[in-house]
Scaffold this active site. Structure first.
Site, PDB file in Angstrom:
ATOM      1  N   LEU A 105       0.838  -1.102   0.105  1.00 32.09           N
ATOM      2  CA  LEU A 105      -0.123  -0.098   0.042  1.00 32.09           C
ATOM      3  C   LEU A 105       0.892   1.219   0.065  1.00 32.09           C
ATOM      4  O   LEU A 105       0.425   2.424   0.206  1.00 32.09           O
ATOM      5  CB  LEU A 105      -0.938  -0.118   1.367  1.00 32.09           C
ATOM      6  CG  LEU A 105      -2.014  -1.089   1.300  1.00 32.09           C
ATOM      7  CD1 LEU A 105      -2.713  -1.277   2.500  1.00 32.09           C
ATOM      8  CD2 LEU A 105      -2.795  -1.176   0.330  1.00 32.09           C
ATOM      9  N   LYS A 129      15.766  -7.052   1.499  1.00 29.51           N
ATOM     10  CA  LYS A 129      16.444  -6.388   2.687  1.00 29.51           C
ATOM     11  C   LYS A 129      17.708  -6.521   2.946  1.00 29.51           C
ATOM     12  O   LYS A 129      18.466  -5.771   3.078  1.00 29.51           O
ATOM     13  CB  LYS A 129      15.537  -6.167   3.881  1.00 29.51           C
ATOM     14  CG  LYS A 129      14.216  -5.655   3.695  1.00 29.51           C
ATOM     15  CD  LYS A 129      13.468  -5.671   5.032  1.00 29.51           C
ATOM     16  CE  LYS A 129      11.918  -4.855   4.772  1.00 29.51           C
ATOM     17  NZ  LYS A 129      11.541  -4.872   6.122  1.00 29.51           N
ATOM     18  N   ASP A 137      13.050   0.336  10.031  1.00 27.46           N
ATOM     19  CA  ASP A 137      12.082  -0.736  10.644  1.00 27.46           C
ATOM     20  C   ASP A 137      11.879  -0.511  12.119  1.00 27.46           C
ATOM     21  O   ASP A 137      10.889  -0.444  12.577  1.00 27.46           O
ATOM     22  CB  ASP A 137      12.572  -1.976  10.174  1.00 27.46           C
ATOM     23  CG  ASP A 137      11.941  -2.680   9.060  1.00 27.46           C
ATOM     24  OD1 ASP A 137      11.289  -2.031   8.390  1.00 27.46           O
ATOM     25  OD2 ASP A 137      12.860  -3.699   8.579  1.00 27.46           O
ATOM     26  N   ARG A 150      12.332 -20.342  13.816  1.00 31.67           N
ATOM     27  CA  ARG A 150      11.979 -21.693  13.336  1.00 31.67           C
ATOM     28  C   ARG A 150      13.540 -22.370  13.689  1.00 31.67           C
ATOM     29  O   ARG A 150      13.899 -23.315  13.940  1.00 31.67           O
ATOM     30  CB  ARG A 150      11.711 -21.706  12.233  1.00 31.67           C
ATOM     31  CG  ARG A 150      10.358 -21.247  12.050  1.00 31.67           C
ATOM     32  CD  ARG A 150       9.375 -22.025  12.465  1.00 31.67           C
ATOM     33  NE  ARG A 150       7.879 -21.529  11.783  1.00 31.67           N
ATOM     34  CZ  ARG A 150       7.022 -22.096  12.364  1.00 31.67           C
ATOM     35  NH1 ARG A 150       6.731 -22.755  13.715  1.00 31.67           N
ATOM     36  NH2 ARG A 150       5.579 -21.511  12.390  1.00 31.67           N
TER      37      ARG A 150
END
Length: 299
Positions: A31, A81, A117, A167
């Site tokens: 968006l 990134k 971020d 994980r």
């Protein structure tokens, strides 16, 4: 203006007002264009922002092309990134520490990489839950680009405690090891350490819930509506706040699970807003029109 451009489009680029954009794979969900184009119009900057579907093996060529085409800058989303870190001339110290770049600014022939971020996440948490990271016990799911940035921001702001699940447990352990210096002082008394890497397993997460205020999904889980929630509703509790860095039309699987469990939840739109505002400020060296961008995202 086309909805999505590709490397082939960049190779045969015609004169156009597009001088900023987002590169990703996938990218159709982004968006950013509606938010950034609203900001550009409001500031009377005569250019446009677009989406570019760039595959991992196309990133280097795409960055070379946008630089030669006199783009002002680009945003990078999954999976670019980390790879972009080695494809810029200069890296902001925060981005170097995180090991990932989500914003590139072009000045002449030079490309400089930034990572917004962490700062955007901190602003989003304050906006969504009216609380600062320093007052929270946080569980971060994921130790990749976004997970690293978020964990480092929590550490820099001296959060009450930080648990990292991944994980690949070794990756979570490595990140915790890097952040150990931030948690040297005693702050939390209880059955758990201030800083901890944990296995991404139901039993380990269940044990953490009683000692956590905020759970953050920093993985791509939820980008597809068919994805399971990063944590099932049965593990969640009403006292826990949930922040999902993924955003989608309607609820993400994790925010839906959180609401089912009676918890407060927010998706990643607010983080996108502040990432976009910080990127805008980097590119144009002026403050972004936050309220205009917010309205464009229907926030």
């Amino acid at each position: 203006m086309k909805e999505i451009y590709t490397l082939a489009d960049l190779k045969s680029w015609k004169k156009t007002p597009i001088r900023v954009g987002v590169l990703g794979d996938p990218v159709e969900h982004s968006l950013s264009p509606q938010m950034q184009n609203a900001a550009l119009r409001d500031c009377k900057i005569d250019m446009q922002y677009a989406r570019f579907h760039i595959l991992p093996n196309e990133l280097r060529e795409a960055l070379d092309l946008v630089r030669r085409l006199n783009f002002i800058g680009v945003n990078l989303t999954l999976p670019h990134k980390i790879a972009a870190l080695d494809q810029v001339d200069d890296v902001d110290p925060d981005a170097r520490r995180i090991g990932a770049v989500n914003t590139i600014s072009f000045a002449g022939k030079s490309a400089r990489g930034f990572n917004t971020d962490g700062r955007a996440f901190s602003r989003a948490i304050r906006a969504e839950f009216s609380v600062d990271l320093r007052d929270l016990r946080v569980l971060v799911l994921g130790a990749g680009g976004a997970g690293r940035a978020i964990a480092m921001q929590c550490a820099k702001e001296n959060c009450e405690r930080l648990a990292i699940a991944n994980r690949n447990f070794a990756k979570a352990e490595q990140l915790a090891h890097e952040l150990r210096g931030f948690f040297a002082g005693p702050k939390v008394f209880g059955p758990v350490p201030r800083l901890q890497a944990i296995a991404w397993e139901e039993a380990a997460i269940r044990f953490q819930i009683a000692n956590i205020d905020l759970i953050v999904n920093a993985t791509p889980l939820g980008l597809n509506q068919n994805d399971p929630p990063a944590i099932p509703a049965r593990l969640l509790a009403p006292h826990v706040m949930i922040y999902d860095t993924v955003y989608a039309q309607g609820r993400t699987p994790l925010t839906a699970a959180a609401i089912e469990a009676g918890a407060r939840a927010a998706d990643g739109l607010s983080m996108l807003l502040y990432q976009g505002a910080f990127s805008f400020a980097i590119w144009f060296e002026r403050e972004a029109p936050i309220e205009v961008m917010k309205k464009a995202l229907d926030l």
